[in-house]
Enzyme design. Structure first.
Site, short mmCIF file in Angstrom:
data_model
loop_
_atom_site.label_atom_id
_atom_site.label_comp_id
_atom_site.label_asym_id
_atom_site.label_seq_id
_atom_site.Cartn_x
_atom_site.Cartn_y
_atom_site.Cartn_z
N ARG A 1 0.91 -1.17 0.12
CA ARG A 1 0.08 0.10 -0.02
C ARG A 1 0.91 1.31 -0.04
O ARG A 1 0.57 2.29 0.55
CB ARG A 1 -0.95 0.04 0.98
CG ARG A 1 -2.11 -0.99 1.31
CD ARG A 1 -2.77 -0.99 0.10
NE ARG A 1 -3.75 -2.26 0.31
CZ ARG A 1 -3.41 -3.39 -0.34
NH1 ARG A 1 -2.17 -3.58 -1.01
NH2 ARG A 1 -4.24 -4.65 -0.19
N SER B 1 -10.86 -0.20 3.35
CA SER B 1 -9.80 -0.38 4.62
C SER B 1 -9.32 1.19 4.99
O SER B 1 -8.63 1.61 4.10
CB SER B 1 -8.87 -1.19 4.51
OG SER B 1 -9.10 -2.46 3.94
N GLU C 1 -4.39 3.94 5.81
CA GLU C 1 -4.30 3.70 4.34
C GLU C 1 -4.84 4.86 3.51
O GLU C 1 -4.32 5.13 2.67
CB GLU C 1 -4.86 2.37 4.06
CG GLU C 1 -4.74 2.07 2.65
CD GLU C 1 -5.57 0.67 2.17
OE1 GLU C 1 -5.44 -0.26 2.82
OE2 GLU C 1 -6.27 0.92 1.27
C1 LIG Z 1 -15.54 -0.29 -1.20
C2 LIG Z 1 -14.00 -0.07 -1.20
C3 LIG Z 1 -13.19 -1.13 -1.39
C4 LIG Z 1 -11.77 -1.17 -1.51
N1 LIG Z 1 -11.01 -1.97 -1.69
C5 LIG Z 1 -9.50 -2.06 -2.10
C6 LIG Z 1 -8.74 -3.04 -2.00
O1 LIG Z 1 -9.12 -4.13 -2.21
N2 LIG Z 1 -7.39 -2.64 -2.52
C7 LIG Z 1 -7.01 -1.55 -2.18
O2 LIG Z 1 -5.62 -1.50 -2.74
N3 LIG Z 1 -7.66 -0.55 -2.39
C8 LIG Z 1 -9.08 -0.74 -2.13
N4 LIG Z 1 -9.84 0.51 -1.98
C9 LIG Z 1 -9.20 1.82 -2.08
C10 LIG Z 1 -9.23 2.43 -3.47
O3 LIG Z 1 -10.17 1.62 -4.07
C11 LIG Z 1 -8.04 2.47 -4.07
O4 LIG Z 1 -7.11 2.99 -3.21
C12 LIG Z 1 -7.95 3.19 -5.48
O5 LIG Z 1 -6.84 3.05 -6.16
C13 LIG Z 1 -8.32 4.85 -5.18
O6 LIG Z 1 -8.61 5.28 -6.55
P1 LIG Z 1 -9.17 6.62 -6.71
O7 LIG Z 1 -9.12 7.03 -8.10
O8 LIG Z 1 -10.61 6.62 -5.88
O9 LIG Z 1 -8.22 7.73 -5.88
P2 LIG Z 1 -8.65 8.94 -4.89
O10 LIG Z 1 -9.34 8.58 -3.62
O11 LIG Z 1 -9.51 9.82 -5.90
O12 LIG Z 1 -7.27 9.28 -4.54
C14 LIG Z 1 -6.47 8.44 -3.78
C15 LIG Z 1 -5.00 9.28 -3.64
O13 LIG Z 1 -4.26 9.46 -4.87
C16 LIG Z 1 -3.99 10.77 -5.44
N5 LIG Z 1 -4.36 10.62 -6.97
C17 LIG Z 1 -5.65 10.14 -7.43
N6 LIG Z 1 -5.39 10.24 -8.70
C18 LIG Z 1 -4.07 10.73 -9.11
C19 LIG Z 1 -3.22 10.87 -10.22
N7 LIG Z 1 -3.78 10.65 -11.26
N8 LIG Z 1 -2.15 11.59 -10.33
C20 LIG Z 1 -1.74 11.63 -8.90
N9 LIG Z 1 -2.31 11.44 -7.81
C21 LIG Z 1 -3.45 11.04 -7.80
C22 LIG Z 1 -5.21 11.68 -4.69
O14 LIG Z 1 -4.67 12.97 -4.53
C23 LIG Z 1 -5.28 10.98 -3.14
O15 LIG Z 1 -4.16 11.25 -2.38
C24 LIG Z 1 -11.27 0.42 -1.43
C25 LIG Z 1 -12.06 1.35 -1.66
C26 LIG Z 1 -13.43 1.18 -1.39
C27 LIG Z 1 -14.31 2.39 -1.09
#
Ligand SMILES: Cc1cc2nc3c(=O)[nH]c(=O)nc-3n(C[C@H](O)[C@H](O)[C@H](O)COP(=O)(O)OP(=O)(O)OC[C@H]3O[C@@H](n4cnc5c(N)ncnc54)[C@H](O)[C@@H]3O)c2cc1C
Length: 334
Positions: A157, A231, A327
């Site tokens: 992570r 998480s 996380e």
């Molecule tokens: C129900 C649920 C289940 C999940 N299960 C998992 C799992 O099994 N495994 C896991 O690893 N994660 C899991 N996650 C967490 C999440 O899905 C991941 O971390 C995912 O990659 C986040 O993507 P996002 O586009 O929503 O990021 P965001 O929440 O929009 O951003 C996350 C971070 O990344 C930065 N960021 C986003 N996009 C960019 C970019 N293009 N360039 C630079 N920085 C950027 C943002 O500024 C922020 O700091 C889960 C979340 C939920 C709600």
């Protein structure tokens, strides 16, 4: 002011001074050339953030789409995926075209561009095994830079984008290796059990994907029904001395042995032991089916969820001497 309620899966209603949709690398550079603030906030699907207060910085939403095959051999192909593509839609594209590697990572919310941020992983797989490189634009200079997999420093992570290069780059595209003859990974017990229960003896990548989706749906709350960011805490990794102390105190501790005499303790187990699972505090609490997931029962503020997270974190430390860290990315922390 713009509301971010629809742009984060916790459903927190905070504002930002301006909101920009980015549709291409060219568009990004054009927008950044005219930016009014040195720092910006980037959001993909908002599924790994907790917005604690109103944001004072402009928010840029990554909506850069497209999946392009850049190389192909008999065994595999290399694809370049726009950072704004929805991760699960990309996995579905792989399944529909019979390309393996990401079936165990089905249904993870969010965008492809955020996936390298924390090296997304689940059910015995992590993207680090298949990532080739990450294309970015440096926010300060507007120069393009491609990070090799090694330069991304992907760990549990974690990545270079969460520490040394934090807040410095916008991830525009990601290249992955896909397999045409994938040997499925059933190392995670629940996948194998559910396949067996369904009498599937020679599972395909599509079978594994379906089983993963069903397991996830049975355990994790859907953000469309109850606000959450998956998480909330990482599983702590502790050294042998701390582990032996903990084992002495709690002989029933659940653990996984790691390289270099380290031990990973499921944060969910620690929280569960303290009775937090399913306990509601105001509009927030730890989800009844999975203590590691903090939820917004409706109307919770970011600071309310943050305060609850701090209480749980402190309780785990006081009771077990183990530090659990978020996380989820905390934004708007004043
Ligand atoms: C129900 C649920 C289940 C999940 N299960 C998992 C799992 O099994 N495994 C896991 O690893 N994660 C899991 N996650 C967490 C999440 O899905 C991941 O971390 C995912 O990659 C986040 O993507 P996002 O586009 O929503 O990021 P965001 O929440 O929009 O951003 C996350 C971070 O990344 C930065 N960021 C986003 N996009 C960019 C970019 N293009 N360039 C630079 N920085 C950027 C943002 O500024 C922020 O700091 C889960 C979340 C939920 C709600």
């Amino acid at each position: 002011m713009y509301s971010l309620k629809d742009y984060n899966t916790f459903g927190i209603d905070v504002t930002c001074p301006s909101l920009h949709e980015v549709n291409s690398e060219y568009h990004l550079i054009e927008l950044l050339a005219n930016k009014t603030s040195d720092e910006i906030i980037i959001l993909g699907g908002g599924s790994n953030v907790l917005l604690i207060n109103d944001l004072e910085l402009p928010v840029y939403l990554n909506r850069i789409n497209g999946i392009e095959v850049v190389d192909e051999s008999e065994e595999e192909l290399i694809v370049e995926v726009g950072g704004g593509e929805n991760w699960h839609q990309f996995v579905c594209w792989c399944m529909n075209n019979n390309f393996g590697n990401f079936e165990n990572l089905s249904l993870i919310p969010g965008t492809v561009g955020a996936a390298p941020m924390q090296n997304i992983g689940a059910y015995g797989e992590e993207i680090s095994k298949y990532l080739i490189n990450v294309s970015t634009v440096e926010l300060k200079t507007l120069k393009k830079r491609v990070f090799s997999a090694e330069e991304c420093e992907l760990g549990y992570r974690n990545s270079v984008f969460k520490h040394r290069e934090k807040g410095k780059y916008f991830i525009t595209k990601v290249q992955f290796r896909l397999s045409k003859n994938r040997k499925v990974n059933l190392s995670y017990g629940a996948i194998e059990s559910l396949l067996a229960a369904r009498n599937i003896l020679k599972p395909t990548i599509q079978d594994v994907s379906k089983v993963v989706i069903d397991i996830r749906n049975s355990k994790l709350p859907s953000p469309s029904e109850i606000g959450n960011a998956g998480s909330f805490f990482k599983n702590p990794i502790i050294d042998e001395k701390s582990f032996l102390e903990l084992k002495n105190k709690r002989p029933d501790v659940v653990f996984y042995e790691m390289p270099n005499s380290q031990y990973k303790i499921p944060a969910g187990w620690l929280i569960d032991q303290l009775g937090w699972k399913g306990k509601r505090v105001g509009n927030t609490g730890c989800y009844a089916q999975q203590a590691l997931v903090l939820v917004n029962y409706g109307g919770a503020t970011g600071s309310e969820i943050y305060r609850h997270a701090l209480t749980v974190q402190q309780d785990v430390y006081d009771s077990f001497g183990v530090e659990i860290t978020p996380e989820v990315n905390l934004l708007g922390l004043s």
